[in-house]
Design a protein around this motif. Sequence first.
Motif, PDB file in Angstrom:
ATOM      1  N   PRO A 298       8.942  -3.550  -1.034  1.00  0.00           N
ATOM      2  CA  PRO A 298       8.675  -4.359  -2.235  1.00  0.00           C
ATOM      3  C   PRO A 298       7.293  -4.992  -2.165  1.00  0.00           C
ATOM      4  O   PRO A 298       6.711  -5.148  -1.085  1.00  0.00           O
ATOM      5  N   TYR A 299       6.784  -5.363  -3.324  1.00  0.00           N
ATOM      6  CA  TYR A 299       5.416  -5.880  -3.397  1.00  0.00           C
ATOM      7  C   TYR A 299       5.343  -7.403  -3.358  1.00  0.00           C
ATOM      8  O   TYR A 299       4.252  -7.961  -3.281  1.00  0.00           O
ATOM      9  N   THR A 300       6.475  -8.089  -3.423  1.00  0.00           N
ATOM     10  CA  THR A 300       6.447  -9.551  -3.294  1.00  0.00           C
ATOM     11  C   THR A 300       6.049  -9.897  -1.866  1.00  0.00           C
ATOM     12  O   THR A 300       6.763  -9.562  -0.914  1.00  0.00           O
ATOM     13  N   LYS A 312      -0.450 -19.442   2.808  1.00  0.00           N
ATOM     14  CA  LYS A 312      -1.873 -19.222   2.542  1.00  0.00           C
ATOM     15  C   LYS A 312      -2.100 -18.519   1.196  1.00  0.00           C
ATOM     16  O   LYS A 312      -3.043 -18.842   0.478  1.00  0.00           O
ATOM     17  N   GLU A 313      -1.220 -17.546   0.885  1.00  0.00           N
ATOM     18  CA  GLU A 313      -1.396 -16.817  -0.367  1.00  0.00           C
ATOM     19  C   GLU A 313      -0.077 -16.139  -0.740  1.00  0.00           C
ATOM     20  O   GLU A 313       0.780 -15.884   0.125  1.00  0.00           O
ATOM     21  N   VAL A 314       0.061 -15.836  -2.028  1.00  0.00           N
ATOM     22  CA  VAL A 314       1.288 -15.229  -2.551  1.00  0.00           C
ATOM     23  C   VAL A 314       0.904 -14.075  -3.475  1.00  0.00           C
ATOM     24  O   VAL A 314      -0.051 -14.178  -4.256  1.00  0.00           O
ATOM     25  N   ARG A 315       1.648 -12.984  -3.360  1.00  0.00           N
ATOM     26  CA  ARG A 315       1.511 -11.875  -4.310  1.00  0.00           C
ATOM     27  C   ARG A 315       2.843 -11.693  -5.024  1.00  0.00           C
ATOM     28  O   ARG A 315       3.851 -11.387  -4.402  1.00  0.00           O
ATOM     29  N   ASN A 316       2.819 -11.912  -6.344  1.00  0.00           N
ATOM     30  CA  ASN A 316       4.038 -11.903  -7.147  1.00  0.00           C
ATOM     31  C   ASN A 316       3.994 -10.756  -8.162  1.00  0.00           C
ATOM     32  O   ASN A 316       3.171 -10.773  -9.079  1.00  0.00           O
ATOM     33  N   PRO A 317       4.867  -9.741  -8.020  1.00  0.00           N
ATOM     34  CA  PRO A 317       4.841  -8.601  -8.947  1.00  0.00           C
ATOM     35  C   PRO A 317       5.064  -8.978 -10.413  1.00  0.00           C
ATOM     36  O   PRO A 317       4.632  -8.249 -11.303  1.00  0.00           O
ATOM     37  N   SER A 318       5.744 -10.114 -10.651  1.00  0.00           N
ATOM     38  CA  SER A 318       5.963 -10.511 -12.046  1.00  0.00           C
ATOM     39  C   SER A 318       4.668 -10.911 -12.730  1.00  0.00           C
ATOM     40  O   SER A 318       4.616 -11.022 -13.961  1.00  0.00           O
ATOM     41  N   GLU A 319       3.603 -11.122 -11.964  1.00  0.00           N
ATOM     42  CA  GLU A 319       2.299 -11.468 -12.515  1.00  0.00           C
ATOM     43  C   GLU A 319       1.335 -10.284 -12.509  1.00  0.00           C
ATOM     44  O   GLU A 319       0.152 -10.442 -12.801  1.00  0.00           O
ATOM     45  N   SER A 321      -0.615  -6.888 -13.580  1.00  0.00           N
ATOM     46  CA  SER A 321      -1.066  -6.286 -14.828  1.00  0.00           C
ATOM     47  C   SER A 321      -0.225  -5.038 -15.104  1.00  0.00           C
ATOM     48  O   SER A 321       0.527  -4.572 -14.242  1.00  0.00           O
ATOM     49  N   ALA A 322      -0.376  -4.496 -16.290  1.00  0.00           N
ATOM     50  CA  ALA A 322       0.384  -3.288 -16.635  1.00  0.00           C
ATOM     51  C   ALA A 322       0.010  -2.132 -15.711  1.00  0.00           C
ATOM     52  O   ALA A 322       0.869  -1.335 -15.307  1.00  0.00           O
ATOM     53  N   GLY A 323      -1.280  -2.026 -15.365  1.00  0.00           N
ATOM     54  CA  GLY A 323      -1.714  -0.967 -14.469  1.00  0.00           C
ATOM     55  C   GLY A 323      -1.121  -1.121 -13.082  1.00  0.00           C
ATOM     56  O   GLY A 323      -0.696  -0.142 -12.458  1.00  0.00           O
ATOM     57  N   GLU A 324      -1.088  -2.340 -12.568  1.00  0.00           N
ATOM     58  CA  GLU A 324      -0.502  -2.582 -11.252  1.00  0.00           C
ATOM     59  C   GLU A 324       0.999  -2.310 -11.259  1.00  0.00           C
ATOM     60  O   GLU A 324       1.545  -1.750 -10.308  1.00  0.00           O
ATOM     61  N   THR A 325       1.664  -2.706 -12.329  1.00  0.00           N
ATOM     62  CA  THR A 325       3.098  -2.444 -12.440  1.00  0.00           C
ATOM     63  C   THR A 325       3.372  -0.951 -12.473  1.00  0.00           C
ATOM     64  O   THR A 325       4.325  -0.468 -11.843  1.00  0.00           O
ATOM     65  N   LEU A 326       2.541  -0.216 -13.187  1.00  0.00           N
ATOM     66  CA  LEU A 326       2.681   1.234 -13.229  1.00  0.00           C
ATOM     67  C   LEU A 326       2.526   1.825 -11.830  1.00  0.00           C
ATOM     68  O   LEU A 326       3.260   2.738 -11.445  1.00  0.00           O
ATOM     69  N   ALA A 327       1.586   1.288 -11.053  1.00  0.00           N
ATOM     70  CA  ALA A 327       1.354   1.800  -9.698  1.00  0.00           C
ATOM     71  C   ALA A 327       2.553   1.566  -8.786  1.00  0.00           C
ATOM     72  O   ALA A 327       2.808   2.357  -7.877  1.00  0.00           O
ATOM     73  N   THR A 328       3.300   0.476  -9.022  1.00  0.00           N
ATOM     74  CA  THR A 328       4.457   0.197  -8.169  1.00  0.00           C
ATOM     75  C   THR A 328       5.579   1.194  -8.356  1.00  0.00           C
ATOM     76  O   THR A 328       6.482   1.300  -7.512  1.00  0.00           O
ATOM     77  N   TRP A 329       5.560   1.951  -9.447  1.00  0.00           N
ATOM     78  CA  TRP A 329       6.623   2.920  -9.722  1.00  0.00           C
ATOM     79  C   TRP A 329       6.435   4.242  -9.005  1.00  0.00           C
ATOM     80  O   TRP A 329       7.398   5.002  -8.854  1.00  0.00           O
ATOM     81  N   ILE A 330       5.235   4.555  -8.566  1.00  0.00           N
ATOM     82  CA  ILE A 330       4.939   5.908  -8.090  1.00  0.00           C
ATOM     83  C   ILE A 330       5.787   6.288  -6.881  1.00  0.00           C
ATOM     84  O   ILE A 330       6.438   7.343  -6.865  1.00  0.00           O
ATOM     85  N   TRP A 331       5.809   5.462  -5.853  1.00  0.00           N
ATOM     86  CA  TRP A 331       6.566   5.789  -4.633  1.00  0.00           C
ATOM     87  C   TRP A 331       8.073   5.846  -4.881  1.00  0.00           C
ATOM     88  O   TRP A 331       8.720   6.852  -4.548  1.00  0.00           O
ATOM     89  N   PRO A 332       8.704   4.805  -5.443  1.00  0.00           N
ATOM     90  CA  PRO A 332      10.162   4.873  -5.632  1.00  0.00           C
ATOM     91  C   PRO A 332      10.587   5.953  -6.610  1.00  0.00           C
ATOM     92  O   PRO A 332      11.698   6.473  -6.517  1.00  0.00           O
ATOM     93  N   LEU A 333       9.710   6.322  -7.551  1.00  0.00           N
ATOM     94  CA  LEU A 333      10.054   7.401  -8.472  1.00  0.00           C
ATOM     95  C   LEU A 333      10.000   8.748  -7.765  1.00  0.00           C
ATOM     96  O   LEU A 333      10.850   9.617  -7.993  1.00  0.00           O
ATOM     97  N   HIS A 334       9.034   8.918  -6.881  1.00  0.00           N
ATOM     98  CA  HIS A 334       8.910  10.190  -6.158  1.00  0.00           C
ATOM     99  C   HIS A 334      10.061  10.388  -5.170  1.00  0.00           C
ATOM    100  O   HIS A 334      10.591  11.497  -5.040  1.00  0.00           O
TER     101      HIS A 334
END
Length: 443
Positions: A298-300, A312-319, A321-334
């Motif tokens: 997961p990307y969280t 120190k820092e947080v990465r939240n997938p709910s924030e 962009s549309a392009g980044e969200t699209l990129a998160t689909w590539i691995w689990p879809l494959h």
Amino acid sequence: MHRILTRQTWLKVHLYLALTAGFFFALMGLTGSISVYREEIDALLNPLLVIEQPQGQYQSLDRIMAAVRQAHPDRYGAWTLEMPRSPHGMVTAWYDKPRETYFELYAPLMVSVNPYTAEVVGSRFWGQTVTTWLLDLHTQLRLDRFGWNAVGLLGLLLMVSIGTGLYLWWPGRRQLRQAFTIRLNAGMIRLAFDLHRFIGLISAAPLLVLATTGCLLSYPAVLESLAGASGMAHGETGRDIISTAVPNNHPTGLAAATFMAQGPFPRAELRRITTPVGDNGIYRVNLRQPGEINQRHPYTTVWVDRWSGQIKEVRNPSEFSAGETLATWIWPLHTGEALTGTGRFIWFLAGQSVFVLYVSGLLHWLYRHGKIRDRKVDLAALRPFLYQQVQNSHRIGLTLFRHLALLAQKAKSFLATGFALLLQQLNRLRVAIMANRQKRIGH
């Protein structure tokens, strides 16, 4: 141009691709379909890594990590603890660059730990087990970086092969019914050709998805350029964060770091935690929020300072962009991770279909060149079995179209953005070409 792109031209392209790359297409399909069930097969082959009767609570992460370090006292550097996804699974401690496989592209040490007892059950190297060896064969042909790039190219060629195959399949409206006919009594070669056309048609959509996502996984820079999303490749964080606190005698432990990381995401599930290295090292905690498409990666992400215990820092997938969200689909879809159990089975069948297409097409080519003879096919004994398989294929086909419709419904919000991003990139390329042309004219 119209004279060049005739049906005969597309037939030659389809044929030459099959003769030169068809074997590798079939190899990718077989190894990929098996890898869909990699975890289940690994558990079947290694029953000691399966906890038959889970009892009690998990041991603390600090105790589990202490057991790993005790079993491997000479392994210095970062460890990543991956939590099991079922009560019967082991915690896996990953050590990325062991000296035994240091010069290989990807061959980490995998240490399996019973989370209920903190007992180290086994230590294995990636690529030296059946399932990881097959996955390496699928992803890089066991040829390291060269093989990785070659597999990406094979994905691109497979897309061309599928496209030309669909073009050649189309018989026109008047003969459309005939194109779906499988003649069981017309001989082995006719049967093989009919199966080639039918299986190629029903498997085209999932194979296009698998080929496209596989190509993007081999060339993540292409996806980054199209989607405008950097650091989104599988397993990457895209950030290099270090500790700025003063080292002290009371460093933050793994359990405390996890507790702090889950503060902003109280409903999230812990998936991975990576230990810090050196005085400026930092904890990286990967969590999975409800609804996040990625299961294992997961990307969280939350970075926690080892000395101060502060985030120190947080990465939240709910924030994203549309392009980044699209990129998160590539691995689990494959991999089928984004699909249900039925969807994973369809992915398995799609991989197997490439082998069937290769063999049936090869038989037809050998017959046309006089290398083999046609034979009658006696289906009397196999008729009940074939009838059952035809019924199953219809059910699978209906399920496939339902899943594709569901997938399209989920992804439609990203398609418009993806298309807009593509147009934006093409416009930038056009502007750059025009600027370069004007520069040459000026000179």
